[in-house]
Design a protein around this motif. Sequence first.
Motif, mmCIF file in Angstrom:
data_model
loop_
_atom_site.group_PDB
_atom_site.id
_atom_site.type_symbol
_atom_site.label_atom_id
_atom_site.label_comp_id
_atom_site.label_asym_id
_atom_site.label_seq_id
_atom_site.Cartn_x
_atom_site.Cartn_y
_atom_site.Cartn_z
ATOM 1 N N LEU A 1 0.843 -1.192 0.000
ATOM 2 C CA LEU A 1 0.000 0.000 0.000
ATOM 3 C C LEU A 1 0.876 1.239 0.000
ATOM 4 O O LEU A 1 1.826 1.347 0.788
ATOM 5 C CB LEU A 1 -0.887 -0.012 1.247
ATOM 6 C CG LEU A 1 -1.740 1.239 1.513
ATOM 7 C CD1 LEU A 1 -2.767 1.415 0.416
ATOM 8 C CD2 LEU A 1 -2.402 1.118 2.891
ATOM 9 N N VAL A 2 0.557 2.181 -0.880
ATOM 10 C CA VAL A 2 1.333 3.407 -0.979
ATOM 11 C C VAL A 2 0.389 4.555 -1.306
ATOM 12 O O VAL A 2 -0.657 4.347 -1.936
ATOM 13 C CB VAL A 2 2.441 3.261 -2.051
ATOM 14 C CG1 VAL A 2 1.847 3.077 -3.432
ATOM 15 C CG2 VAL A 2 3.417 4.416 -2.009
ATOM 16 N N GLN A 3 0.764 5.745 -0.894
ATOM 17 C CA GLN A 3 -0.047 6.920 -1.232
ATOM 18 C C GLN A 3 0.227 7.369 -2.660
ATOM 19 O O GLN A 3 1.317 7.124 -3.198
ATOM 20 C CB GLN A 3 0.269 8.053 -0.260
ATOM 21 C CG GLN A 3 -0.288 7.834 1.131
ATOM 22 C CD GLN A 3 -0.155 9.065 2.007
ATOM 23 O OE1 GLN A 3 0.745 9.880 1.802
ATOM 24 N NE2 GLN A 3 -1.043 9.212 2.975
ATOM 25 N N ALA A 4 -0.741 8.034 -3.237
ATOM 26 C CA ALA A 4 -0.553 8.593 -4.571
ATOM 27 C C ALA A 4 0.692 9.468 -4.602
ATOM 28 O O ALA A 4 0.939 10.248 -3.671
ATOM 29 C CB ALA A 4 -1.784 9.387 -4.981
ATOM 30 N N GLY A 5 1.465 9.327 -5.672
ATOM 31 C CA GLY A 5 2.710 10.056 -5.799
ATOM 32 C C GLY A 5 3.919 9.303 -5.281
ATOM 33 O O GLY A 5 5.061 9.713 -5.520
ATOM 34 N N GLY A 6 3.665 8.220 -4.577
ATOM 35 C CA GLY A 6 4.742 7.427 -4.014
ATOM 36 C C GLY A 6 5.335 6.441 -5.005
ATOM 37 O O GLY A 6 4.976 6.435 -6.188
ATOM 38 N N SER A 7 6.239 5.609 -4.485
ATOM 39 C CA SER A 7 6.961 4.655 -5.332
ATOM 40 C C SER A 7 6.947 3.273 -4.702
ATOM 41 O O SER A 7 6.872 3.123 -3.475
ATOM 42 C CB SER A 7 8.417 5.097 -5.514
ATOM 43 O OG SER A 7 8.491 6.351 -6.163
ATOM 44 N N LEU A 8 7.033 2.288 -5.559
ATOM 45 C CA LEU A 8 7.225 0.894 -5.156
ATOM 46 C C LEU A 8 8.138 0.225 -6.168
ATOM 47 O O LEU A 8 8.182 0.630 -7.336
ATOM 48 C CB LEU A 8 5.893 0.134 -5.109
ATOM 49 C CG LEU A 8 4.944 0.367 -3.940
ATOM 50 C CD1 LEU A 8 3.635 -0.381 -4.191
ATOM 51 C CD2 LEU A 8 5.568 -0.083 -2.629
ATOM 52 N N ARG A 9 8.834 -0.796 -5.701
ATOM 53 C CA ARG A 9 9.673 -1.588 -6.595
ATOM 54 C C ARG A 9 9.280 -3.045 -6.475
ATOM 55 O O ARG A 9 9.383 -3.628 -5.389
ATOM 56 C CB ARG A 9 11.147 -1.412 -6.263
ATOM 57 C CG ARG A 9 12.085 -2.049 -7.273
ATOM 58 C CD ARG A 9 13.501 -1.989 -6.804
ATOM 59 N NE ARG A 9 14.458 -2.338 -7.835
ATOM 60 C CZ ARG A 9 15.559 -3.060 -7.622
ATOM 61 N NH1 ARG A 9 15.822 -3.497 -6.412
ATOM 62 N NH2 ARG A 9 16.389 -3.328 -8.618
ATOM 63 N N LEU A 10 8.844 -3.622 -7.578
ATOM 64 C CA LEU A 10 8.496 -5.033 -7.608
ATOM 65 C C LEU A 10 9.679 -5.840 -8.124
ATOM 66 O O LEU A 10 10.427 -5.390 -8.983
ATOM 67 C CB LEU A 10 7.290 -5.266 -8.517
ATOM 68 C CG LEU A 10 6.023 -4.459 -8.223
ATOM 69 C CD1 LEU A 10 4.913 -4.876 -9.194
ATOM 70 C CD2 LEU A 10 5.578 -4.645 -6.791
ATOM 71 N N SER A 11 9.814 -7.034 -7.565
ATOM 72 C CA SER A 11 10.848 -7.958 -8.010
ATOM 73 C C SER A 11 10.205 -9.296 -8.330
ATOM 74 O O SER A 11 9.206 -9.676 -7.717
ATOM 75 C CB SER A 11 11.904 -8.164 -6.924
ATOM 76 O OG SER A 11 12.534 -6.960 -6.584
ATOM 77 N N CYS A 12 10.801 -10.012 -9.276
ATOM 78 C CA CYS A 12 10.316 -11.345 -9.638
ATOM 79 C C CYS A 12 11.512 -12.199 -10.026
ATOM 80 O O CYS A 12 12.234 -11.862 -10.969
ATOM 81 C CB CYS A 12 9.327 -11.257 -10.787
ATOM 82 S SG CYS A 12 8.817 -12.849 -11.444
#
Length: 126
Positions: free
Chosen positions: A11-22
């Motif tokens: 969960l992140v606020q609008a404007g934020g960042s996330l990094r997905l890994s696979c």
Amino acid sequence: QVQLVESGGGLVQAGGSLRLSCAASGSIFMMNNAMTNAMGWYRQTPGNERELVARIINDGSTNYADSVKGRFAISRDNAKNTVYLQMNSLKPEDTAVYYCNADIRRLGWPNDRRYWGQGTQVTVSS
């Protein structure tokens, strides 16, 4: 034979960042006669079809959905059979389950076979 394990959703606020890994692993890679030709990320929301977010192939070329161009970046570590999705400037409409895939061909196979991860939830709050 092939397992794709995703991580990094949340969960992140609008404007934020996330990094997905696979990370792709499994017995198919043990004989060194299989190649992962492309890896990518798709996303799906309830009632809708899974849609391409970004894809990267062996030569490093990439393609993105128009809705994420300039905000998301896909990259790949071939040695680790791992693909990443850096998501910046997230919007509520990016909320979805994100799925990783890998197109793999083993020596003797006429075509690539596509494998999927189990999905990771990304939720962007306004």
